[in-house]
Motif scaffolding. Structure first.
Motif, PDB file in Angstrom:
ATOM      1  N   UNK A  31     -35.913  40.871 -49.198  1.00  0.00           N
ATOM      2  CA  UNK A  31     -36.414  42.108 -49.797  1.00  0.00           C
ATOM      3  C   UNK A  31     -37.390  42.805 -48.847  1.00  0.00           C
ATOM      4  N   UNK A  32     -38.313  42.042 -48.290  1.00  0.00           N
ATOM      5  CA  UNK A  32     -39.320  42.615 -47.394  1.00  0.00           C
ATOM      6  C   UNK A  32     -38.668  43.280 -46.188  1.00  0.00           C
ATOM      7  N   UNK A  33     -37.723  42.601 -45.569  1.00  0.00           N
ATOM      8  CA  UNK A  33     -37.044  43.165 -44.397  1.00  0.00           C
ATOM      9  C   UNK A  33     -36.337  44.475 -44.727  1.00  0.00           C
ATOM     10  N   UNK A  34     -35.751  44.546 -45.907  1.00  0.00           N
ATOM     11  CA  UNK A  34     -34.977  45.725 -46.292  1.00  0.00           C
ATOM     12  C   UNK A  34     -35.830  46.888 -46.806  1.00  0.00           C
ATOM     13  N   UNK A  35     -37.042  46.607 -47.314  1.00  0.00           N
ATOM     14  CA  UNK A  35     -37.750  47.647 -48.064  1.00  0.00           C
ATOM     15  C   UNK A  35     -39.179  47.994 -47.661  1.00  0.00           C
ATOM     16  N   UNK A  36     -39.921  47.084 -47.077  1.00  0.00           N
ATOM     17  CA  UNK A  36     -41.348  47.344 -46.875  1.00  0.00           C
ATOM     18  C   UNK A  36     -41.641  48.582 -46.032  1.00  0.00           C
ATOM     19  N   UNK A  37     -40.896  48.798 -44.984  1.00  0.00           N
ATOM     20  CA  UNK A  37     -41.168  49.929 -44.086  1.00  0.00           C
ATOM     21  C   UNK A  37     -41.083  51.274 -44.796  1.00  0.00           C
ATOM     22  N   UNK A  38     -40.257  51.373 -45.828  1.00  0.00           N
ATOM     23  CA  UNK A  38     -40.092  52.637 -46.544  1.00  0.00           C
ATOM     24  C   UNK A  38     -40.965  52.796 -47.772  1.00  0.00           C
ATOM     25  N   UNK A  39     -41.814  51.835 -48.042  1.00  0.00           N
ATOM     26  CA  UNK A  39     -42.643  51.887 -49.254  1.00  0.00           C
ATOM     27  C   UNK A  39     -43.879  52.758 -49.067  1.00  0.00           C
ATOM     28  N   UNK A  40     -44.320  53.347 -50.175  1.00  0.00           N
ATOM     29  CA  UNK A  40     -45.568  54.102 -50.185  1.00  0.00           C
ATOM     30  C   UNK A  40     -46.739  53.110 -50.222  1.00  0.00           C
ATOM     31  N   UNK A  41     -47.933  53.613 -50.039  1.00  0.00           N
ATOM     32  CA  UNK A  41     -49.121  52.761 -50.114  1.00  0.00           C
ATOM     33  C   UNK A  41     -49.235  52.110 -51.489  1.00  0.00           C
ATOM     34  N   UNK A  42     -48.975  52.859 -52.533  1.00  0.00           N
ATOM     35  CA  UNK A  42     -49.032  52.309 -53.888  1.00  0.00           C
ATOM     36  C   UNK A  42     -48.008  51.212 -54.109  1.00  0.00           C
ATOM     37  N   UNK A  43     -46.812  51.395 -53.577  1.00  0.00           N
ATOM     38  CA  UNK A  43     -45.768  50.376 -53.694  1.00  0.00           C
ATOM     39  C   UNK A  43     -46.143  49.121 -52.907  1.00  0.00           C
ATOM     40  N   UNK A  44     -46.739  49.309 -51.734  1.00  0.00           N
ATOM     41  CA  UNK A  44     -47.207  48.163 -50.956  1.00  0.00           C
ATOM     42  C   UNK A  44     -48.310  47.422 -51.700  1.00  0.00           C
ATOM     43  N   UNK A  45     -49.191  48.176 -52.363  1.00  0.00           N
ATOM     44  CA  UNK A  45     -50.256  47.555 -53.162  1.00  0.00           C
ATOM     45  C   UNK A  45     -49.668  46.673 -54.253  1.00  0.00           C
ATOM     46  N   UNK A  46     -48.659  47.172 -54.935  1.00  0.00           N
ATOM     47  CA  UNK A  46     -48.027  46.413 -56.011  1.00  0.00           C
ATOM     48  C   UNK A  46     -47.327  45.175 -55.448  1.00  0.00           C
ATOM     49  N   UNK A  47     -46.633  45.321 -54.336  1.00  0.00           N
ATOM     50  CA  UNK A  47     -45.960  44.177 -53.716  1.00  0.00           C
ATOM     51  C   UNK A  47     -46.980  43.132 -53.272  1.00  0.00           C
ATOM     52  N   UNK A  48     -48.084  43.587 -52.711  1.00  0.00           N
ATOM     53  CA  UNK A  48     -49.169  42.687 -52.297  1.00  0.00           C
ATOM     54  C   UNK A  48     -49.681  41.903 -53.509  1.00  0.00           C
ATOM     55  N   UNK A  49     -49.862  42.575 -54.631  1.00  0.00           N
ATOM     56  CA  UNK A  49     -50.310  41.911 -55.859  1.00  0.00           C
ATOM     57  C   UNK A  49     -49.265  40.910 -56.345  1.00  0.00           C
TER      58      UNK A  49
END
Length: 85
Positions: A31-49
């Motif tokens: 999932x990370x390889x496919x999606x992290x680069x295109x995520x917004x800051x808010x989406x990264x925050x949620x993934x981090x949580x």
């Protein structure tokens, strides 16, 4: 000091593939390889949580064995979809 975006993505990718159980290593790193680069800051925050959650819980949520907490519902759905493809 604020973490740079590229550094944060690298950190999240590393945390995605260095989990407690191998199944979650595979699921989250894909999932990370496919999606992290295109995520917004808010989406990264949620993934981090999400990465703070217990692997056994995450695995049950992704596989549908247990109800996903509302705040992670759409993210878990995306992760499950990525892994199934």
């Amino acid at each position: 000091m604020t973490e740079q975006r590229d550094t944060r993505i690298k950190r999240l990718k590393m945390r995605s593939m260095r989990r407690g159980i191998k199944e979650m290593d595979l699921i989250l790193s894909a999932y990370a390889d496919a999606n992290l680069a295109g995520m917004t800051t808010g989406e990264l925050d949620l993934y981090d949580a999400l990465l703070e959650e217990n692997d056994q819980d995450l695995y049950q949520w992704v596989t549908g064995q247990a109800a996903t907490p509302a705040r992670f519902g759409s993210l878990i759905g995306e992760i499950a979809q990525t892994f199934q493809n």
